[in-house]
Design a protein around this motif. Structure first.
Motif, mmCIF file in Angstrom:
data_model
loop_
_atom_site.group_PDB
_atom_site.id
_atom_site.type_symbol
_atom_site.label_atom_id
_atom_site.label_comp_id
_atom_site.label_asym_id
_atom_site.label_seq_id
_atom_site.Cartn_x
_atom_site.Cartn_y
_atom_site.Cartn_z
ATOM 1 N N ALA A 34 0.831 -1.208 0.000
ATOM 2 C CA ALA A 34 0.000 0.000 0.000
ATOM 3 C C ALA A 34 0.860 1.250 0.000
ATOM 4 O O ALA A 34 0.476 2.281 -0.574
ATOM 5 N N ALA A 35 2.042 1.174 0.642
ATOM 6 C CA ALA A 35 2.931 2.340 0.664
ATOM 7 C C ALA A 35 3.379 2.728 -0.742
ATOM 8 O O ALA A 35 3.633 3.901 -1.026
ATOM 9 N N MET A 36 3.467 1.754 -1.646
ATOM 10 C CA MET A 36 3.862 2.047 -3.028
ATOM 11 C C MET A 36 2.725 2.681 -3.823
ATOM 12 O O MET A 36 2.970 3.238 -4.898
ATOM 13 N N TRP A 37 1.512 2.586 -3.304
ATOM 14 C CA TRP A 37 0.348 3.089 -4.038
ATOM 15 C C TRP A 37 -0.123 4.432 -3.504
ATOM 16 O O TRP A 37 -1.225 4.878 -3.807
ATOM 17 N N ARG A 38 0.705 5.085 -2.692
ATOM 18 C CA ARG A 38 0.365 6.441 -2.258
ATOM 19 C C ARG A 38 0.776 7.389 -3.361
ATOM 20 O O ARG A 38 1.962 7.617 -3.589
ATOM 21 N N PHE A 39 -0.204 7.930 -4.036
ATOM 22 C CA PHE A 39 0.076 8.703 -5.236
ATOM 23 C C PHE A 39 0.739 10.038 -4.888
ATOM 24 O O PHE A 39 0.553 10.577 -3.792
ATOM 25 N N HIS A 40 1.464 10.567 -5.857
ATOM 26 C CA HIS A 40 2.265 11.771 -5.647
ATOM 27 C C HIS A 40 1.438 13.015 -5.989
ATOM 28 O O HIS A 40 1.614 13.652 -7.022
ATOM 29 N N PRO B 223 -6.990 -0.492 -5.600
ATOM 30 C CA PRO B 223 -6.171 -1.443 -6.360
ATOM 31 C C PRO B 223 -6.290 -2.841 -5.768
ATOM 32 O O PRO B 223 -6.434 -3.012 -4.548
ATOM 33 N N ALA B 224 -6.243 -3.844 -6.639
ATOM 34 C CA ALA B 224 -6.330 -5.241 -6.206
ATOM 35 C C ALA B 224 -5.247 -6.039 -6.931
ATOM 36 O O ALA B 224 -5.224 -6.087 -8.161
ATOM 37 N N LEU B 225 -4.351 -6.643 -6.169
ATOM 38 C CA LEU B 225 -3.320 -7.495 -6.742
ATOM 39 C C LEU B 225 -3.912 -8.867 -7.014
ATOM 40 O O LEU B 225 -4.642 -9.413 -6.171
ATOM 41 N N VAL B 226 -3.601 -9.438 -8.172
ATOM 42 C CA VAL B 226 -4.248 -10.661 -8.628
ATOM 43 C C VAL B 226 -3.201 -11.712 -8.973
ATOM 44 O O VAL B 226 -2.173 -11.404 -9.588
ATOM 45 N N ARG B 227 -3.468 -12.936 -8.573
ATOM 46 C CA ARG B 227 -2.685 -14.087 -9.051
ATOM 47 C C ARG B 227 -3.506 -14.734 -10.162
ATOM 48 O O ARG B 227 -4.424 -15.524 -9.913
ATOM 49 N N THR B 228 -3.184 -14.378 -11.403
ATOM 50 C CA THR B 228 -3.992 -14.829 -12.525
ATOM 51 C C THR B 228 -3.794 -16.320 -12.769
ATOM 52 O O THR B 228 -2.901 -16.967 -12.204
ATOM 53 N N ARG B 229 -4.623 -16.840 -13.651
ATOM 54 C CA ARG B 229 -4.507 -18.260 -13.992
ATOM 55 C C ARG B 229 -3.185 -18.567 -14.676
ATOM 56 O O ARG B 229 -2.736 -19.713 -14.678
ATOM 57 N N TRP B 230 -2.560 -17.538 -15.288
ATOM 58 C CA TRP B 230 -1.264 -17.765 -15.927
ATOM 59 C C TRP B 230 -0.201 -18.111 -14.899
ATOM 60 O O TRP B 230 0.784 -18.784 -15.211
ATOM 61 N N ALA B 231 -0.363 -17.651 -13.667
ATOM 62 C CA ALA B 231 0.600 -17.958 -12.603
ATOM 63 C C ALA B 231 0.264 -19.259 -11.884
ATOM 64 O O ALA B 231 1.067 -19.746 -11.084
ATOM 65 N N GLY B 232 -0.902 -19.830 -12.144
ATOM 66 C CA GLY B 232 -1.291 -21.077 -11.493
ATOM 67 C C GLY B 232 -1.914 -20.830 -10.135
ATOM 68 O O GLY B 232 -1.878 -19.726 -9.586
ATOM 69 N N ASN B 233 -2.490 -21.872 -9.598
ATOM 70 C CA ASN B 233 -3.100 -21.782 -8.276
ATOM 71 C C ASN B 233 -2.045 -21.583 -7.206
ATOM 72 O O ASN B 233 -0.938 -22.126 -7.288
ATOM 73 N N ASP B 234 -2.392 -20.806 -6.200
ATOM 74 C CA ASP B 234 -1.497 -20.617 -5.060
ATOM 75 C C ASP B 234 -1.376 -21.943 -4.324
ATOM 76 O O ASP B 234 -2.374 -22.532 -3.914
ATOM 77 N N PRO B 235 -0.150 -22.465 -4.155
ATOM 78 C CA PRO B 235 -0.005 -23.792 -3.525
ATOM 79 C C PRO B 235 -0.537 -23.866 -2.105
ATOM 80 O O PRO B 235 -0.919 -24.939 -1.643
ATOM 81 N N SER B 236 -0.574 -22.727 -1.401
ATOM 82 C CA SER B 236 -1.071 -22.746 -0.024
ATOM 83 C C SER B 236 -2.527 -22.326 0.062
ATOM 84 O O SER B 236 -3.072 -22.225 1.164
ATOM 85 N N GLY B 237 -3.168 -22.075 -1.094
ATOM 86 C CA GLY B 237 -4.552 -21.636 -1.071
ATOM 87 C C GLY B 237 -4.739 -20.274 -0.428
ATOM 88 O O GLY B 237 -5.809 -19.975 0.103
ATOM 89 N N GLY B 238 -3.688 -19.445 -0.442
ATOM 90 C CA GLY B 238 -3.768 -18.120 0.152
ATOM 91 C C GLY B 238 -3.470 -18.083 1.629
ATOM 92 O O GLY B 238 -3.518 -17.021 2.248
ATOM 93 N N ALA B 239 -3.127 -19.226 2.227
ATOM 94 C CA ALA B 239 -2.863 -19.256 3.662
ATOM 95 C C ALA B 239 -1.474 -18.741 4.009
ATOM 96 O O ALA B 239 -1.220 -18.371 5.159
ATOM 97 N N PHE B 240 -0.554 -18.720 3.039
ATOM 98 C CA PHE B 240 0.824 -18.302 3.292
ATOM 99 C C PHE B 240 1.031 -16.916 2.691
ATOM 100 O O PHE B 240 0.875 -16.720 1.480
ATOM 101 N N ALA B 241 1.356 -15.949 3.534
ATOM 102 C CA ALA B 241 1.524 -14.567 3.081
ATOM 103 C C ALA B 241 2.872 -14.419 2.384
ATOM 104 O O ALA B 241 3.923 -14.425 3.038
ATOM 105 N N PHE B 242 2.830 -14.270 1.057
ATOM 106 C CA PHE B 242 4.067 -14.166 0.284
ATOM 107 C C PHE B 242 3.952 -12.954 -0.632
ATOM 108 O O PHE B 242 3.009 -12.850 -1.425
#
Length: 463
Positions: free
Chosen positions: A281-287, A361-380
């Motif tokens: 979020a700090a990177m999305w503070r507009f100038h 803004p919403a960050l997305v793990r698209t289908r091109w990147a495949g399913n998240d192996p932890s199902g979203g449980a691991f904050a990476f």
């Protein structure tokens, strides 16, 4: 003795300069080359057996394999000053002539040379009798993809091999040493190591090392039998993950993305998605605000603003420096007329805000990147590969400003059903994007019939 003292003084001067982020790659490489290997890291990269015995055991595990890795080892170290170093060791064995024909080069690493030094520490090719052979070298290639308008500083290092023969053994060791400023918060770490490769692996060992008192989390494929160890080494703590008998990746048409099929061991110091979201979020503070946006969006609704941004800003991704993670200021994107998914989303959010419409803004793990192996449980922090916008109620809709050929209320298939992290000021939220296809979407097959003149006469519905 005087020369050695002068050399040490020069080394200290270079190290002081290193803290000031010098641009001289030769100086940085010189520091890396003189760095004394850490004895404990070398022990972690030692498979514990002679190479010949290790190779013989590996061939007994995979008797049908034409090439195989007898050992792959990676040690990722976060030092007290916040620098990160990766040490890699790989032992590849060629068993058959067909394997020798296919083993022309070995991909080693992808990195940004403006921030990271690649240091080769060992490279050897030996025949079945243990005699050394020459001809191996490091080759380089760029990561630009002009066809999709992607431009990046990433360089790919590969080991180019001589004409191999059955029974040859290739051994390579190298380091990746971060010497530029990290885009992560101070004292943070996030690295990912692939588990499966195009050749089977007899033994894979991944070790993460951090200063004492720093929490290091590990995520690895749950379906694979492995040994995990945690402990201390001097003033550092470590976590070790080791697995044996890892089959090769089988490349098939219509298979899931390689990143999903291969699996990965992930190491990070981020404990929660709140930590990840706060950093992002700090990177999305507009100038500042751009007064042109209020004039430009006057009298427009959300759909019209979306169409304006999506159609007037060309998609071009220049992923240099921090721009690989942080969006450009909306005023910059509007002035130059091009940007990537982050830039277009940043401009869309700012334009909607100027019209009094909330968007996030919403960050997305698209289908091109495949399913998240932890199902979203691991904050990476590097789990995502795309950014779109979310419009909260009463609109309650995700929109993708890079999808210029779709209506504003239709998402590309790669976005639908994907995991996302919405950067809400009240706190980041992990969500799953709705997987609702638009009405009428589907495959339409038509059979074309040939007329007497050889041209298609008419098309009939085929179901």
């Amino acid at each position: 003795r005087r020369f050695r003292r002068s050399l040490r003084a020069l080394d200290r001067a270079l190290r002081r300069g290193l803290a000031l982020r010098p641009t001289d790659a030769l100086a940085r490489t010189g520091i890396a080359a003189r760095e004394e290997p850490d004895p404990q890291e070398l022990r972690w990269l030692d498979p514990g057996r002679e190479v010949g015995d290790l190779v013989a055991e590996a061939h007994s595990l995979f008797p049908e394999a034409s090439t195989l890795y007898a050992f792959r080892g990676v040690v990722v170290t976060l030092d007290a000053g916040g620098g990160v170093r990766e040490r890699h060791r790989r032992i590849l064995s060629v068993r058959t002539d067909s394997g020798a024909d296919s083993a022309e080069d070995i991909p080693l690493a992808a990195f940004d040379p403006s921030r990271t030094v690649f240091h080769l520490t060992r490279m050897s090719v030996r025949d079945v009798g243990g005699r050394a052979r020459g001809g191996a070298s490091i080759t380089w290639s760029g990561g630009d993809l002009p066809d999709v308008r992607l431009f990046t500083p990433t360089r790919f290092a590969s080991l180019s091999l001589p004409r191999l023969r059955a029974g040859d053994t290739v051994e390579v060791e190298f380091e990746l040493i971060d010497v530029g400023a990290s885009f992560l918060p101070a004292g943070s770490l996030a690295r990912e190591v692939g588990v499966r490769d195009i050749s089977p692996t007899a033994l894979l060992r991944v070790v993460g090392v951090v200063p004492a008192g720093t929490t290091l989390l590990l995520d690895a494929p749950a379906e694979r039998e492995a040994r995990t160890e945690r402990g201390t080494a001097g003033e550092r703590t470590f976590v070790l993950w080791e697995a044996a008998n890892i089959p090769a990746v089988e490349l098939e048409a219509l298979a899931p993305p390689l990143r999903e099929v291969a699996g990965a061991v992930r190491l990070t110091t981020f404990a929660t998605w709140e930590n990840v979201g706060g950093w992002l979020a700090a990177m999305w503070r507009f100038h500042g605000e751009d007064p042109r946006l209020a004039v430009r969006t006057a009298g427009m609704d959300a759909a019209a603003i979306y169409r304006d941004v999506a159609s007037t800003v060309r998609y071009v991704a220049a992923e240099y420096g921090s721009h690989g993670l942080a969006p450009a200021a909306p005023a910059v994107v509007l002035s130059r007329g091009w940007g990537d998914c982050k830039d277009k989303t940043a401009l869309l959010v700012a334009a909607l805000d100027a019209a009094g419409i909330e968007a996030l803004p919403a960050l997305v793990r698209t289908r091109w990147a495949g399913n998240d192996p932890s199902g979203g449980a691991f904050a990476f922090p590097y789990a995502f590969d795309h950014v779109i916008a979310y419009l909260p109620p009463p609109i309650d809709r995700f929109v993708d400003p890079t999808a210029t050929r779709l209506p504003w209320d239709v998402l590309p298939r790669s976005d639908r059903g994907a995991a996302a992290l919405v950067l809400d000021p009240a706190g980041p939220r992990s969500v799953v994007i709705p997987d609702d296809p638009p009405p009428g979407e589907g495959l339409d097959r038509r059979d074309a019939r040939e007329g007497r003149d050889g041209r298609p006469a008419r098309a009939q519905d085929g179901g």
